[in-house]
Every structure is written in C-alpha cells, then in structure tokens.
Enzyme design. Structure first.
Site, mmCIF file in Angstrom:
data_model
loop_
_atom_site.group_PDB
_atom_site.id
_atom_site.type_symbol
_atom_site.label_atom_id
_atom_site.label_comp_id
_atom_site.label_asym_id
_atom_site.label_seq_id
_atom_site.Cartn_x
_atom_site.Cartn_y
_atom_site.Cartn_z
ATOM 1 N N LEU A 123 -1.825 11.671 1.389
ATOM 2 C CA LEU A 123 -1.662 10.549 0.458
ATOM 3 C C LEU A 123 -2.450 9.334 0.930
ATOM 4 O O LEU A 123 -3.290 8.815 0.207
ATOM 5 C CB LEU A 123 -0.176 10.219 0.302
ATOM 6 N N GLU A 176 -5.028 6.698 2.732
ATOM 7 C CA GLU A 176 -6.467 6.658 2.963
ATOM 8 C C GLU A 176 -6.797 5.477 3.865
ATOM 9 O O GLU A 176 -5.950 4.585 4.061
ATOM 10 C CB GLU A 176 -7.222 6.516 1.638
ATOM 11 N N SER A 231 -0.086 1.290 1.799
ATOM 12 C CA SER A 231 1.027 0.940 0.904
ATOM 13 C C SER A 231 0.573 0.873 -0.555
ATOM 14 O O SER A 231 1.347 1.160 -1.465
ATOM 15 C CB SER A 231 1.633 -0.405 1.322
ATOM 16 N N ILE A 273 -2.931 11.712 8.729
ATOM 17 C CA ILE A 273 -2.317 12.915 8.177
ATOM 18 C C ILE A 273 -1.730 13.779 9.295
ATOM 19 O O ILE A 273 -2.465 14.335 10.129
ATOM 20 C CB ILE A 273 -3.336 13.720 7.354
ATOM 21 N N ARG A 293 25.179 5.052 37.513
ATOM 22 C CA ARG A 293 24.531 4.016 38.317
ATOM 23 C C ARG A 293 25.576 2.999 38.786
ATOM 24 O O ARG A 293 26.335 2.451 37.970
ATOM 25 C CB ARG A 293 23.470 3.317 37.472
ATOM 26 N N GLY A 351 14.709 -0.873 35.815
ATOM 27 C CA GLY A 351 13.395 -0.450 36.279
ATOM 28 C C GLY A 351 13.154 1.031 36.042
ATOM 29 O O GLY A 351 12.033 1.449 35.730
ATOM 30 N N GLU A 379 5.882 6.456 6.133
ATOM 31 C CA GLU A 379 6.713 6.679 4.939
ATOM 32 C C GLU A 379 7.055 5.359 4.248
ATOM 33 O O GLU A 379 8.124 5.200 3.666
ATOM 34 C CB GLU A 379 8.003 7.437 5.285
ATOM 35 N N THR A 396 6.104 1.094 5.117
ATOM 36 C CA THR A 396 6.529 0.143 6.146
ATOM 37 C C THR A 396 7.878 -0.471 5.772
ATOM 38 O O THR A 396 8.287 -0.468 4.609
ATOM 39 C CB THR A 396 5.506 -0.989 6.301
#
Length: 384
Positions: free
Chosen positions: A131, A133, A138, A163, A273, A345, A368, A370
């Site tokens: 779809l 390009e 959008s 793609i 931890r 870290g 899909e 923004t």
C-alpha cells in the site's frame, strides 16, 4: 506470567493452549539469537511461519469453506497477542499475512476465493501488503503506482515502500492507480511473486523488528491477469481502509503482547534484585511504577477486545479500532521504556531483552497508520 484470559469458547481456549505450547518450544528459544543475526545477515524466520501455518494459526479469522478456521476476531487477536509475547517480529508477520488475505475473503468473487484462498490460508504461502509508497504514506490517495489495462490483464508500474515480507512473500496484495480520479481511482490486485518484472530494494536497516524484513517492492511493467483484480476498478480505497481497520486490531493485539512481556520481565527482576537488604519491588516507588505498567497493559487488552467483539457482532468498529491501536501502541512504548528503567543499567544492556522490547515498541506507533492519524480518525467520529 501468562495473561489471564476468558475465552468465548472451549475451542478458543484450546487454540490459546496450542499457541502457548508453540511459543514455548519454537519461538522463545530462538528469538534472541534470530533477532541479533537478522540485524546484519537479512535472515527471515521462514520455518517459524511454516510451523504456525501448519498449526492453522495463520488462517484463524478466515472462512472455513476456503481453508480458514472460522474463528471470531476475539480469539484470533488473543492468539496474536500470545505470539507477540514470545516474538514480536513474527506476530507482526501474522497480522500482515491476515491483512493480505482480507481483501479476497471480504471483496473477492466466489471464483477468486476458490482459486486464491486455499493457498493463502493453508500456511503454504505468505503474503505481503503493498500500500505505502515513498511519497504516499498516510495520504493513500496520492499514490502513483499505476495498473494500466492491457488486453486481458493489467500492467503494473511503480514502487511500494516499507513492505513487510518483501522478497520472501509468495504473493503481493497490491494497490495501484487505475484512473486519475484521486482516491476513487485506486484498485486492488493480487500479484504472484513469480510475475516477471518484480524486484526489491535493499532491506531497510531498522531500529528493531529485525526478523520482519522490510524492503521496497519495485514493479517494472509487471503483467497481472484481470481475474486477479479484487472488487471493482476504483474500489481500492474502500478495500484498503476496510482492511486497515482489521489490521489495526492486529497491531493493537501484538503491541499488548509486547507490553505484557516487558511487564513480566520487569516484575521478575524487581522480585530478584536486592538493594538495601530487600527486593527492589518492595519499595513503593517501584511497586507503583509496576502497578501503572499493569494498568496500561490491562487497558490495552480491553480496548482491542472491545473492538473485536463489535466486529464479530457485525457492528461498526472503525473508531474503536483506532482507539485500540492508539491506546495499545502508546502503552507498549510506555511500558517497555519503564521496563528498561526498572532493570536500571542492566536494562540498557543486551543481556536482557528489555532494550529490544523498547526498540520494537517504537514502530507500533507509526505503522498501520501513525497515532496522529488515529487521533484524526477518532476525532472525526466523535464530532459526527
């Protein structure tokens, strides 16, 4: 820990159990090494997709009469979420593949369904969705790839960008211009991968999702039979937008699974931890952070399930799909970032997958549609 699920049917629960088994045996043991390798060697998890296809997990929401499993979207999306919790690149691929079959299952003729769906839904074939390009993201209506009628077929010329599966797919569900009438001049064609004239750009060097190979697809006078036109000429925009509503739910579910994995990792680390003589998770500052992460994941899951249930009931769900995509992908970005913070870290190193989760989450806010586009869609619905 696995997400608590209330499945609508016993069969749905069986599919979740099967998915979890495949994730444990086939996906989780491979994901770290595969993602690191694919960052440099262009490898693609073909065998993983074949495993999912053989198990029927690539065809869940599609009709049984053509080789699908006829499952409600509510079940399919939870399977996608489970896959994403193990391997995000593969979950995105599952969603993309379903998107490529959607035009045929929804807009194809009986003859097209009989001819094309058995291959698409058997797991033997993997699809790509062409779809976007280079200058039409959008703004779909500005695409320039053209399909010109020539005798008993079409000749396709142009370039598609970003793609997934390019170079590895068996067919390309492609949108091209058949007239100059703006958005009303687009049409949908299923182009076989072996059609002469298809070539590919170099794989994009991405921040994450390295096993989701993304390239340009270049059509240089590619001839396509007229019986591979899906719907009518000029119906391409409607087909694309309808497919994207469904596809956005796939990305919402995948994003939720990614966020769940980040939460699980953070919670496990916080219990093990120790600082100042006790587990860091016992400190209120950290436990509140984990609580907010849990709330974000739970909210994301609720939004995509609500939209899926509307879709399954045959009701309008476009606004709810946009809400789910927006909420789930923003949640994934926030939760994965917070997971790195919980690990401190260690989270900034590749010894733990937290940093990979964070890199993978970012693109969910972009593809899909923004999240800025999702807000436009939602706003228009609210103001109607």
């Amino acid at each position: 820990m696995p997400a608590t699920r209330l499945m609508p049917t016993e069969e749905g629960q069986d599919l979740i159990d099967l998915t979890r088994e495949i994730c444990a045996k086939e996906l989780r043991p491979k994901v770290d090494a595969a993602e690191r390798a694919a960052a440099t060697d262009e490898s693609f998890p073909t065998e993983v997709f074949r495993t999912l296809g053989a198990a029927g997990l690539l065809s869940l929401p599609h009709p049984e009469e053509h080789g699908g499993y006829g499952q409600p979207y509510e079940v399919y999306l939870q399977v996608v979420e489970e896959v994403a919790s193990a391997w995000m690149s593969v979950a995105v691929g599952v969603s993309v593949h379903s998107l490529t079959a959607y035009p045929v299952t929804t807009f194809g003729t009986d003859e097209q369904k009989a001819a094309l769906l058995p291959g698409m839904l058997s797991g033997d074939q993997l699809g790509a969705y062409c779809l976007s390009e280079p200058l039409a993201g959008s703004d779909i209506a500005s695409m320039t790839t053209r399909a010109t009628r020539d005798g008993d077929g079409y000749v396709v010329k142009g370039r598609k960008a970003w793609i997934s599966h390019a170079g590895h797919a068996d067919y390309y569900t492609t949108f091209a211009r058949t007239s100059d009438d703006g958005g009303r001049g687009l049409s949908c064609l299923v182009v076989p991968a072996d059609a002469p004239g298809i070539s590919f750009g170099a794989p994009e060097r991405k921040m994450g999702l390295h096993c989701d190979t993304v390239r340009e697809v270049i059509f240089e006078d590619v001839r396509v039979d007229a019986d591979r036109l899906i719907g009518d000429e000029g119906q391409g925009m409607a087909i694309a937008l309808s497919a994207l509503d469904a596809g956005r739910l796939g990305i919402a579910a995948a994003s939720t699974g990614l966020a769940q994995s980040a939460l699980d990792l953070a919670a496990s680390y916080a219990k093990e931890r120790q600082q100042f003589g006790r587990p860091i998770g016992e400190f209120q500052g950290l436990s509140f952070l984990l609580a907010d992460m849990e709330a974000a994941v739970t909210s994301a899951r609720a939004t995509y399930l609500h939209a899926a249930r509307l879709k399954d009931a045959g009701r309008a769900f476009s606004k709810e799909a946009a809400v789910a995509k927006l909420v789930a992908t923003d949640a994934a970005m926030r939760v994965t970032t917070d997971a790195v913070q919980v690990l401190g870290g260690a989270g900034y190193t590749q010894d733990f997958p937290a940093e990979r989760f964070m890199r993978e989450a970012k693109v969910t806010q972009i593809f899909e549609g923004t999240n800025q586009i999702q807000r436009l869609v939602i706003g228009r619905h609210v103001l109607r």
